[in-house]
Design a protein around this motif. Structure first.
Motif, mmCIF file in Angstrom:
data_model
loop_
_atom_site.group_PDB
_atom_site.id
_atom_site.type_symbol
_atom_site.label_atom_id
_atom_site.label_comp_id
_atom_site.label_asym_id
_atom_site.label_seq_id
_atom_site.Cartn_x
_atom_site.Cartn_y
_atom_site.Cartn_z
ATOM 1 N N LYS A 161 33.892 41.448 7.222
ATOM 2 C CA LYS A 161 33.035 42.268 6.353
ATOM 3 C C LYS A 161 32.377 41.445 5.252
ATOM 4 O O LYS A 161 31.346 41.855 4.701
ATOM 5 C CB LYS A 161 33.849 43.398 5.745
ATOM 6 C CG LYS A 161 35.044 42.946 4.925
ATOM 7 C CD LYS A 161 35.817 44.156 4.411
ATOM 8 C CE LYS A 161 37.043 43.725 3.617
ATOM 9 N NZ LYS A 161 37.820 44.912 3.127
ATOM 10 N N GLN A 189 29.823 38.000 11.580
ATOM 11 C CA GLN A 189 29.898 39.338 12.157
ATOM 12 C C GLN A 189 28.865 39.517 13.260
ATOM 13 O O GLN A 189 29.163 40.051 14.332
ATOM 14 C CB GLN A 189 29.692 40.376 11.056
ATOM 15 C CG GLN A 189 29.879 41.809 11.497
ATOM 16 C CD GLN A 189 29.628 42.784 10.373
ATOM 17 O OE1 GLN A 189 28.708 43.597 10.423
ATOM 18 N NE2 GLN A 189 30.455 42.704 9.335
ATOM 19 N N SER A 190 27.634 39.045 13.006
ATOM 20 C CA SER A 190 26.579 39.149 14.023
ATOM 21 C C SER A 190 26.901 38.290 15.239
ATOM 22 O O SER A 190 26.666 38.701 16.389
ATOM 23 C CB SER A 190 25.242 38.725 13.424
ATOM 24 O OG SER A 190 24.898 39.547 12.328
ATOM 25 N N PRO A 249 24.726 46.758 13.422
ATOM 26 C CA PRO A 249 23.353 46.312 13.155
ATOM 27 C C PRO A 249 22.331 47.043 14.012
ATOM 28 O O PRO A 249 21.194 47.251 13.587
ATOM 29 C CB PRO A 249 23.412 44.814 13.491
ATOM 30 C CG PRO A 249 24.837 44.437 13.291
ATOM 31 C CD PRO A 249 25.632 45.637 13.697
ATOM 32 N N GLN A 258 33.782 44.450 12.281
ATOM 33 C CA GLN A 258 33.215 44.724 10.959
ATOM 34 C C GLN A 258 34.268 44.585 9.869
ATOM 35 O O GLN A 258 33.998 44.034 8.803
ATOM 36 C CB GLN A 258 32.623 46.129 10.933
ATOM 37 C CG GLN A 258 31.328 46.258 11.700
ATOM 38 C CD GLN A 258 30.794 47.678 11.664
ATOM 39 O OE1 GLN A 258 31.471 48.599 11.210
ATOM 40 N NE2 GLN A 258 29.588 47.862 12.151
ATOM 41 N N LYS A 298 28.472 38.164 7.026
ATOM 42 C CA LYS A 298 27.525 38.868 7.884
ATOM 43 C C LYS A 298 27.085 38.016 9.078
ATOM 44 O O LYS A 298 26.893 38.537 10.184
ATOM 45 C CB LYS A 298 26.301 39.292 7.071
ATOM 46 C CG LYS A 298 26.625 40.259 5.937
ATOM 47 C CD LYS A 298 27.196 41.563 6.479
ATOM 48 C CE LYS A 298 27.468 42.551 5.355
ATOM 49 N NZ LYS A 298 28.067 43.808 5.849
ATOM 50 N N GLN A 299 26.942 36.731 8.875
ATOM 51 C CA GLN A 299 26.513 35.866 9.978
ATOM 52 C C GLN A 299 27.575 35.792 11.062
ATOM 53 O O GLN A 299 27.269 35.911 12.259
ATOM 54 C CB GLN A 299 26.199 34.471 9.445
ATOM 55 C CG GLN A 299 25.684 33.510 10.518
ATOM 56 C CD GLN A 299 25.341 32.151 9.952
ATOM 57 O OE1 GLN A 299 25.466 31.925 8.736
ATOM 58 N NE2 GLN A 299 24.925 31.223 10.804
#
Length: 436
Positions: free
Chosen positions: A82, A88-89, A209, A78, A85-86
């Protein structure tokens, strides 16, 4: 909904057989055509299914604990991504795949019991349609149609027409009141169970998430059950309300005895464990030793609650060992008195002596002059002695005049001399008497 229920028709016969067996038991106690006999048969079906799902529930707990061990890695991902987001997922999914964990493992009990739920719906819907199903024959069908739970037929729905409800022997008002109350209780129990999980048994230091999804489900699931609940027969509402109450109680037990690390429930559990250990001076059960052993093994990876627990034991004179036992620490043993009992008061701390004021130090003798100052002091002392000897040879009548001359400058010099006032250190040169 009938199409979905027909997909689980392969389990309809086992479910109907279980209900009939429980009905024969409760029918002998309450009567075969009563709502208690059929209602308790459905409740017993729920309990039997949930007991069979306990191994799956244990597997779910282990998977959840495995997810907790990944929290530090999730936090690093994270912080690293940060702003993306993509990415990170993607990194989260890669971490799940490498460690063999599944964030959807908490849904396994619901997925496992869904076939029984739809099979029961199909059985009750067939009873309402006056159709035999599974092992339920015509006599059992008529008995089930006559059963009422708090004035509502077992197979009645909230959306049924007045004529259909009257055919079952009740009024539409009674059916809608009973079904509305059961739908509200079912939704509230689902919401409370999910909220209890999110507020007490979740490590809030790391936001993933999956946690956001759980928070959304906390509000979505009760709404879904409320919407679809109006199409459920009373018997299905009894089934789902019972399973919600079971889940709530089961979760309360887990949160109380095996909380998630880093959660508020763990803080409350460690506080109770600390009081128990300090009261008895040791761990008394295998479970307590397992908890202490796991905390000691973490080392520097302990969370704030675990560090507070270990520090509390140290302050109480106890030390947690790697095998989960608790013994007296060396500091506590060192302070034990000679008769073997712990001291009542702690040893006083060593204090530095207070610094005396400058006037008191000077009155006590003051600092001695060093180096050449000693020679000057000796010379001045010898000079003063010679002056006193020479003055003693003078006639006595000259002394009063000279002493009177010396007294004049002292009275007009502003009080005591500089050496006496302490403004200058060391010896002073003798002053010659002023003559007016």
């Amino acid at each position: 909904m009938d199409t979905i229920a027909s997909l689980f028709s392969f389990i309809t016969t086992p479910v109907s057989w279980i209900i009939v067996q429980f009905h024969s038991l409760y029918g002998a106690l309450f009567g075969p055509d009563t709502g208690w006999a059929w209602g308790l048969s459905i409740v017993s079906l729920v309990i039997l299914i949930r007991i069979c799902l306990i191994p799956l529930f244990v597997k779910q707990i282990k998977a959840t604990r495995a997810m907790q061990t990944l929290q530090p890695e999730m936090k690093k991902i994270q912080e690293r991504y940060k702003n993306d987001k993509q990415r990170q997922s993607e990194e989260m999914m890669k971490l799940y795949k490498e460690t063999g964990t599944n964030p959807l493992s908490s849904c396994l009990p619901i997925l496992a019991q869904s076939p029984f739920f739809f099979a029961l719906y199909h059985v009750l819907n067939s009873i309402a349609s006056n159709d035999t199903v599974g092992v339920i024959n015509d006599s059992l069908l008529r008995s089930a149609q006559q059963a009422h739970i708090f004035g509502a037929p077992l197979a009645a729905k909230f959306t049924d027409s007045a004529s259909k409800v009257e055919a079952l022997g009740e009024s539409i008002t009674d059916v809608r009141v009973v079904t509305a109350i059961m739908i509200i209780l079912m939704s509230l129990s689902q919401f409370y169970t999910q909220r209890q999980l999110m507020t007490k048994n979740v490590d809030t230091s790391v936001k993933t998430p999956f946690m956001q999804q759980q928070k959304m489900l906390m509000y979505i699931f009760p709404i879904i059950f409320a919407v679809f609940g109006i199409n459920f027969p009373v018997g299905v509402l009894v089934y789902w309300l019972t399973t919600n109450v079971w889940t709530m109680g089961q979760q309360m037990y887990v949160i109380h005895n095996n909380p998630t690390p880093g959660s508020k429930a763990q803080a409350a559990y460690l506080d109770r464990l600390y009081k128990h250990i300090t009261h008895h001076g040791k761990t008394r059960s295998r479970r307590e030793r397992a908890i202490v052993k796991a905390i000691v093994a973490k080392g520097r990876d302990r969370n704030d609650y675990e560090r507070k627990f270990i520090n509390g034991l140290s302050k109480a004179g106890l030390a947690a060992q790697s095998d989960g036992t608790v013994v007296k620490s060396e500091a506590a043993v060192a302070t034990v008195t000679e008769d073997g009992t712990p001291p009542t008061t702690a040893a006083p701390k060593r204090q530095q002596p207070k610094r005396q004021p400058k006037s008191k130090r000077q009155a006590a003798g003051g600092p001695k002059p060093a180096g050449g100052a000693e020679k000057t002091s000796a010379a001045s002392t010898s000079l003063s002695k010679s002056d006193s000897l020479s003055k003693s040879d003078e006639p006595q009548d000259a002394k009063p005049a000279e002493s009177a001359g010396k007294a004049a400058p002292k009275s007009g010099g502003g009080g005591r001399s500089r050496a006496q006032s302490g403004q200058r250190k060391g010896p002073q040169r003798p002053k010659s008497s002023s003559k007016k």
